[in-house]
Write a protein that holds these residues in place. Structure first.
Motif, mmCIF file in Angstrom:
data_model
loop_
_atom_site.group_PDB
_atom_site.id
_atom_site.type_symbol
_atom_site.label_atom_id
_atom_site.label_comp_id
_atom_site.label_asym_id
_atom_site.label_seq_id
_atom_site.Cartn_x
_atom_site.Cartn_y
_atom_site.Cartn_z
ATOM 1 N N ASP A 163 0.846 -1.189 0.000
ATOM 2 C CA ASP A 163 0.000 0.000 0.000
ATOM 3 C C ASP A 163 0.884 1.243 0.000
ATOM 4 N N GLU A 165 0.200 4.331 -0.798
ATOM 5 C CA GLU A 165 -0.414 5.531 -0.231
ATOM 6 C C GLU A 165 -0.244 5.549 1.284
ATOM 7 N N GLU A 166 -0.380 4.387 1.895
ATOM 8 C CA GLU A 166 -0.146 4.285 3.339
ATOM 9 C C GLU A 166 1.317 4.558 3.658
ATOM 10 N N ARG A 169 2.510 8.225 3.998
ATOM 11 C CA ARG A 169 2.090 9.041 5.141
ATOM 12 C C ARG A 169 3.181 9.026 6.210
ATOM 13 N N SER A 192 -0.043 1.735 -6.613
ATOM 14 C CA SER A 192 -0.333 1.036 -5.368
ATOM 15 C C SER A 192 -1.277 -0.125 -5.651
ATOM 16 N N TYR A 218 1.559 -2.928 8.591
ATOM 17 C CA TYR A 218 1.235 -2.666 7.182
ATOM 18 C C TYR A 218 0.526 -3.863 6.549
ATOM 19 N N THR A 221 -3.188 -3.907 7.680
ATOM 20 C CA THR A 221 -3.912 -2.785 7.071
ATOM 21 C C THR A 221 -4.228 -3.076 5.610
ATOM 22 N N TYR A 222 -3.235 -3.579 4.885
ATOM 23 C CA TYR A 222 -3.445 -3.934 3.487
ATOM 24 C C TYR A 222 -4.465 -5.061 3.357
ATOM 25 N N LYS A 225 -8.064 -3.948 3.722
ATOM 26 C CA LYS A 225 -8.567 -3.234 2.548
ATOM 27 C C LYS A 225 -8.928 -4.206 1.429
#
Length: 267
Positions: A163, A165-166, A169, A192, A218, A221-222, A225
């Protein structure tokens, strides 16, 4: 485990080197098991934060050799990193795609079975392995889009950074924020992996709980999604494991990854 624990070992060598372009990084190493085949095949993608100066395909030689000993052919690709002329967006992605599609051309000569192709990648290579599996979902106006991408049927990501975009950040990952900008040019929709969901392939994420380069959070989180989009994603967290162990052939983490690769290939 630290990098010298792996890199100072005797380095096994591939069977064939194949070029897919004129640049010195546009090359693939082919690892062939004994026998005439047909050989079940693993597409392999190295990491190094998408930077050639950090790592190239040879960092994967030890696990490529392990897969060769297990009876698998390995198509270990290289590509121009963001620190090379022509790398970044779109060159890094176009290289990875061209290297992958070259497998279709060479498979008959080496009797490679690509009817069920499994990809594995470490760190930045985990991102690219999943991106390669999802590029049939790229937007129609993307310069990264291929007309007939080679299908990938399952991916085993090793400490991957899927990811982007993550990762962009603050505070970001161990790869830093600047490199993500060079890689994506701010275009997360076609670089991504989550925007490409659902990939409709099996995905397994193997991560070290003590990884200081790619935080283990990570992976979850991925996965969340992608599951929300309808994909099947499994996460295997390995204790007492950092980033290096994921590509060390005698580690618990690699044993877990090899198990997943073998299962995905029907062994």
């Amino acid at each position: 485990m630290i990098w010298p624990d792996l890199l100072e070992r005797p380095r096994p060598q591939p069977d064939v080197e194949i070029r897919y372009g004129d640049n010195q990084m546009q090359v693939v190493d082919l690892w062939l098991p004994p026998g005439k085949g047909p050989h079940p095949t693993v597409l392999m993608v190295h990491g190094g934060c998408w930077q050639t100066e950090i790592a190239d395909r040879r960092i994967m030689n030890w696990i490529a050799d392990d897969l060769r000993k297990r009876g698998f052919a390995v198509w270990n690709i290289d590509y121009r990193g963001v620190d090379r002329e022509g790398g970044g967006y779109p060159g890094t992605f176009l290289d990875a795609a061209a290297a992958t599609d070259a497998l279709r051309q060479h498979a008959p000569k080496y009797n490679l079975d690509i009817s069920r192709l499994v990809a594995t990648g470490h760190s930045a290579g985990g991102h690219l392995a999943l991106w390669l599996a999802g590029r049939h979902r790229l937007p129609a106006n993307s310069p990264l889009r291929s007309l007939n991408p080679l299908p990938i049927h399952a991916v085993v990501s090793l400490g991957g950074l899927q990811d982007l975009e993550e990762a962009a950040r603050p505070p970001g990952s161990g790869c830093g924020l600047e490199v993500i900008g060079k890689l994506t040019n701010g275009r997360y929709a076609d670089t991504s992996v989550p925007p490409l969901a659902p990939l409709k392939i099996e995905q397994v994420l193997v991560n070290g709980l003590q990884d200081r380069i790619i935080p283990s959070s990570y992976a979850e989180t991925y996965a969340n999604k992608m599951r929300a989009a309808g994909d099947e994603v499994r996460v295997r967290m390995v204790d007492r494991t950092g980033h290096v162990e994921l590509i060390a052939p005698d580690s618990v983490a690699w044993a877990a990854a090899a198990e997943e690769i073998e299962r995905a290939l029907g062994r």
